[in-house]
Design a protein around this motif. Structure first.
Motif, short mmCIF file in Angstrom:
data_model
loop_
_atom_site.label_atom_id
_atom_site.label_comp_id
_atom_site.label_asym_id
_atom_site.label_seq_id
_atom_site.Cartn_x
_atom_site.Cartn_y
_atom_site.Cartn_z
N VAL A 56 1.18 -16.56 7.54
CA VAL A 56 0.08 -16.29 8.46
C VAL A 56 -0.84 -17.51 8.47
N GLN A 57 -1.39 -17.80 9.63
CA GLN A 57 -2.36 -18.87 9.76
C GLN A 57 -3.65 -18.49 9.05
N ASP A 111 -1.45 -9.05 -2.31
CA ASP A 111 -0.27 -8.69 -1.52
C ASP A 111 -0.63 -7.71 -0.41
N GLU A 112 -1.47 -6.74 -0.73
CA GLU A 112 -1.85 -5.73 0.26
C GLU A 112 -2.57 -6.38 1.44
N ARG A 113 -3.49 -7.30 1.14
CA ARG A 113 -4.22 -7.97 2.23
C ARG A 113 -3.26 -8.78 3.10
N PHE A 114 -2.30 -9.46 2.48
CA PHE A 114 -1.35 -10.27 3.24
C PHE A 114 -0.53 -9.38 4.19
N TRP A 115 0.04 -8.31 3.63
CA TRP A 115 0.89 -7.45 4.46
C TRP A 115 0.10 -6.83 5.62
N ASP A 116 -1.13 -6.41 5.34
CA ASP A 116 -1.96 -5.81 6.39
C ASP A 116 -2.24 -6.82 7.50
N GLU A 117 -2.54 -8.05 7.12
CA GLU A 117 -2.84 -9.08 8.13
C GLU A 117 -1.59 -9.43 8.93
N LEU A 118 -0.47 -9.55 8.25
CA LEU A 118 0.77 -9.86 8.95
C LEU A 118 1.09 -8.79 9.99
N LYS A 119 0.94 -7.52 9.62
CA LYS A 119 1.23 -6.43 10.56
C LYS A 119 0.35 -6.50 11.80
N GLU A 138 6.14 -2.78 17.52
CA GLU A 138 7.46 -2.30 17.10
C GLU A 138 7.99 -3.06 15.90
N VAL A 139 7.62 -4.32 15.77
CA VAL A 139 8.04 -5.11 14.61
C VAL A 139 7.25 -4.70 13.38
N ALA A 140 5.93 -4.56 13.54
CA ALA A 140 5.08 -4.16 12.41
C ALA A 140 5.53 -2.82 11.83
N ALA A 141 5.98 -1.93 12.67
CA ALA A 141 6.41 -0.60 12.21
C ALA A 141 7.66 -0.66 11.35
N GLN A 142 8.46 -1.73 11.51
CA GLN A 142 9.72 -1.86 10.77
C GLN A 142 9.58 -2.70 9.50
N LEU A 143 8.42 -3.28 9.29
CA LEU A 143 8.24 -4.22 8.18
C LEU A 143 8.35 -3.52 6.83
#
Length: 394
Positions: free
Chosen positions: A223-224, A236-244, A250-255
């Motif tokens: 992520v930028q 880790d939680e902050r990273f995943w939330d920002e990435l989603k 539809e991509v975020a839902a499959q992560l």
């Protein structure tokens, strides 16, 4: 100690050059200031252009890559909550890229060199090239407390941006071109399955994101972030939330999320130095040029430099074509500037440069919408992504 080619740096470019030369009976010695373990510990790129894949096969080190690498025929651009697939093979006559980590390329090259008895000095200190504008250059260094002199015909500087090779050229002989971008990439490696089978480059109002991979079970996401950000502030939680947030719904839902194996922040910059040679010293890879990682060109540009230098040295040693030496820099730079342009374009189109919804942001969306809706535009993107043809010396 005497050899034909002294290679400074045991990253993938130095090792690949050494392997190619050795297979043609051209003696070479590699000098590396770090340990082999340190070199293998670097987490780097994993997208190999068609040209680099072919060069690794020519070097005889492709067995594991061909067995374990992931050939990709396309990738996706995501913007405005939608996805557009760039059909690489369809727009380039069947060319593709290979997903295979730089660490694994390095490991394969190290193993090949060891098996063939190639001479490498790891943890070599005080490496210093001398008499580069003469017919008898040499390199001095210390290893395990002993001093050495390595006489050679040519020196290949494959030791990266911070290495000694470029610093061995008088400053007044070089011209530097540089652009520093006002952001970096926060990258995370995790043992989770990739969210899709192909890479996704995403433009979002919150900033750029990239979904990449190292294997079918190991993912690499980015992520930028601002240059003031610190890795320790990103759980880790902050990273995943920002990435989603930055991916299409539809991509975020499959992560699939999971604990990180490694996190790091890399600043982005474009850098080229001209010329790439000084007497009998040739600069290769990051010693002469750096690209932002958006276009996956860094390692691949180093490979194209290796290809040019390898074929040049073959002609020099086999045919006495010393007239080709002065063409090395201009030959490499033709391709380098085109790759710099593509990396700059990808970076300019996909990153957030302002917190406002300004004119530039609208231009990004218009450009992406136009190019991805045009066969000519998709062909241009595909041709550059798989890698432009290697330049020839004649």
């Amino acid at each position: 100690m005497t050899t034909r080619v002294a290679i400074i740096g045991a990253g993938p470019s130095g090792l690949l050059l050494g392997q190619l030369l050795a297979r043609q009976g051209i003696a070479n010695v590699i000098l590396e200031r770090k340990s082999g373990e340190y070199v293998l510990g670097r987490i780097r790129a994993g997208v190999l252009e068609q040209g680099m894949v072919d060069l690794l096969r020519e070097a005889g080190v492709s067995e594991r890559m061909d067995a374990e690498g992931l050939p990709h025929d396309g990738f996706e651009l995501a913007f405005d909550n939608r996805r557009v697939r760039v059909d690489l093979a369809g727009h380039t006559g069947g060319k593709r890229v290979m997903i295979y980590g730089q660490t694994e390329v390095t490991r394969d090259l190290m193993a090949a060199r060891e098996a063939e008895g190639g001479i490498s000095y790891y943890e070599a200190d005080a490496v210093t090239p001398h008499d580069l504008e003469t017919d008898a250059p040499y390199v001095t260094f210390t290893h395990a407390g002993e001093s050495y002199r390595l006489d050679c015909a040519y020196v290949a500087g494959c030791d990266g941006y911070h290495g000694v090779s470029r610093r061995s050229i008088p400053e007044e002989r070089l011209k530097t071109f540089e652009r520093v971008y006002p952001f970096g990439w926060l990258g995370m490696l995790s043992d989770t399955p990739p969210v899709t089978d192909e890479l996704i480059y995403a433009r979002h109002d919150r900033g750029f994101a990239l979904c990449s991979m190292r294997s079918e079970s190991r993912s690499r996401y980015y992520v930028q972030v601002g240059l003031e950000e610190k890795v320790e502030d990103w759980s880790d939680e902050r990273f995943w939330d920002e990435l989603k947030r930055r991916l299409p719904d539809e991509v975020a839902a499959q992560l699939v999320t999971g604990p990180s194996l490694e996190k790091s922040i890399a600043p982005l910059r474009s850098f080229v130095v001209e010329p790439m040679q000084y007497g009998r010293l040739f600069l290769v890879g990051d010693a002469a040029h750096i690209v932002p990682p958006t276009g996956a060109k860094g390692l691949n540009l180093a490979a194209s430099d290796v290809n040019t230098l390898y074929r040049l040295l073959l002609k020099v040693f086999r045919e006495g074509r010393t007239d080709l030496i002065e063409r090395y820099s201009s030959t490499c730079l033709k391709r380098i500037w085109k790759a710099e342009r593509f990396s700059w374009w990808m970076t300019s189109m996909l990153h957030r440069f302002s917190d406002e919804e300004d004119f530039e942001a609208r231009m990004q969306l218009a450009e992406l919408d136009y190019l991805t809706g045009s066969e000519a535009g998709l062909t241009t993107i595909a041709e550059n992504y798989v890698g432009l043809p290697y330049e020839t010396l004649e």
